[in-house]
Structure formats: C-alpha cells, structure tokens
Design an enzyme around this catalytic site. Structure first.
Site, PDB file in Angstrom:
ATOM      1  N   HIS A  94      32.708  13.349  69.205  1.00 41.06           N
ATOM      2  CA  HIS A  94      32.963  12.371  70.270  1.00 41.06           C
ATOM      3  C   HIS A  94      33.474  11.073  69.652  1.00 41.06           C
ATOM      4  O   HIS A  94      32.870  10.568  68.684  1.00 41.06           O
ATOM      5  CB  HIS A  94      31.670  11.996  70.999  1.00 41.06           C
ATOM      6  CG  HIS A  94      31.000  13.088  71.759  1.00 41.06           C
ATOM      7  ND1 HIS A  94      31.071  13.198  73.128  1.00 41.06           N
ATOM      8  CD2 HIS A  94      30.214  14.117  71.353  1.00 41.06           C
ATOM      9  CE1 HIS A  94      30.341  14.232  73.525  1.00 41.06           C
ATOM     10  NE2 HIS A  94      29.815  14.813  72.465  1.00 41.06           N
ATOM     11  N   HIS A 143      32.506  19.779  68.144  1.00 44.67           N
ATOM     12  CA  HIS A 143      33.354  18.676  68.589  1.00 44.67           C
ATOM     13  C   HIS A 143      32.774  17.351  68.130  1.00 44.67           C
ATOM     14  O   HIS A 143      31.559  17.196  68.009  1.00 44.67           O
ATOM     15  CB  HIS A 143      33.542  18.676  70.110  1.00 44.67           C
ATOM     16  CG  HIS A 143      32.247  18.694  70.869  1.00 44.67           C
ATOM     17  ND1 HIS A 143      31.546  19.855  71.093  1.00 44.67           N
ATOM     18  CD2 HIS A 143      31.521  17.691  71.418  1.00 44.67           C
ATOM     19  CE1 HIS A 143      30.447  19.576  71.769  1.00 44.67           C
ATOM     20  NE2 HIS A 143      30.402  18.270  71.972  1.00 44.67           N
TER      21      HIS A 143
END
Ligand code: AMP
Ligand code: ZN
Length: 143
Positions: free
Chosen positions: A103, A101
């Site tokens: 951010h 992922h």
C-alpha cells in the site's frame, strides 16, 4: 485456501476492472477501490503469491523498485505531507486480499490513518486520479 479466483489475478488478467497507473513485465500499479486517502495506491507482482513468506527475492525487488517510483510519482501528483508504505502478511496482520501487495497511502497532517477504507470509490473519480498519477509516473524515472 479458497477456490475463488484471486481478485488481483483477475485484475492482472484484465478480467476485473481497475484504475491502472503503471505496469511492466513483473509489476502492476492501480488505485485501491476502498481508498483510505486520495491516491491510495497498490503495487502488486503480476505473478500470484500470497505474502512475503512465499515471495522470491527477484519478485520482491521488482515490486519494491516500482513502489519507490510510485511513492515519488504520488508525491509529485498529490503533494501530501507524508506517505505511509505498508504491507500486511496473514489475516492476523489484517491482510484481506491474499495476493502480495504494498500500500502507498498519501498522508496529510491531522488525518487519522486507517489502512482500510469504508466506502467504495467512484470508478470515474478513480480513473481521473489514475491518469494524473500515471502522468507523474511517466516523468518520475527509476533513479
Ligand atoms: P490488505 O488488507 O492489505 O490485504 O489490503 C487489500 C486492499 O485491497 C484493501 O485496501 C482493499 O480496499 C483493496 N481491494 C480489494 N478489492 C479491490 C479491487 N477489486 N480493486 C482495488 N482494490 C481492492
Ligand atoms: Zn492472485
């Protein structure tokens, strides 16, 4: 490796809740549940891979393309002074959820960035924010 289901795979599958902002065939965007800033957003591939080192190039490119669009959408929706884009690989780097992922963290002058928040956000507040950012996403093209 743990046998527990991956929480981000659970979100992709719709079995776990998330304040969703955007999705396409390959990528999902939603708000962080422990935000370190208003609008703290995560961009993930729908396919599970743990980190950068396991990722195939096409998938990484798809996430990067959407992360760029997400950064523009957040800037339009929240008008921060800046934006931190960060991605952690491995526990030693501080990674806590082992599904790749990126951010996107809106920044303001004088804030004191921590990548991880300490408190769970109100789900209703996250949903309101997600709608605002989704509206910005809709008017922020790929180009
Ligand atoms: P990292 O340390 O880069 O692995 O970050 C994982 C991020 O996922 C943290 O910022 C957490 O707050 C966030 N997170 C963990 N569980 C959830 C969840 N169920 N929904 C949304 N965000 C989450
Ligand atoms: Zn996963």
């Amino acid at each position: 490796m743990s046998d527990d289901p991956c929480i981000f795979c659970e979100i992709v599958a719709g079995r776990a809740p998330a304040a969703r902002i955007y999705e396409d065939d390959e990528v999902l965007v939603f708000l962080d549940l422990y935000p370190t800033a208003r609008g703290h957003t995560l961009v993930i591939p729908k396919v599970h891979y743990e980190n950068l080192f396991e990722a195939d190039e096409d998938s990484l490119m798809a996430v990067t393309r959407v992360a760029r669009r997400g950064a523009h959408a957040l800037r339009n929706a929240i008008r921060p002074d800046g934006m931190t884009v960060v991605q952690l690989n491995g526990a030693a780097a501080g990674q806590t959820v082992f599904h790749y992922h990126v951010h996107l963290i809106p920044r303001h002058h004088g804030d004191n960035l921590k990548i991880h928040g300490r408190r769970t956000a109100e789900r209703s507040e996250l949903e309101t924010q997600a709608s605002e950012i989704a509206a910005a996403f809709a008017t922020t093209g790929d180009a």
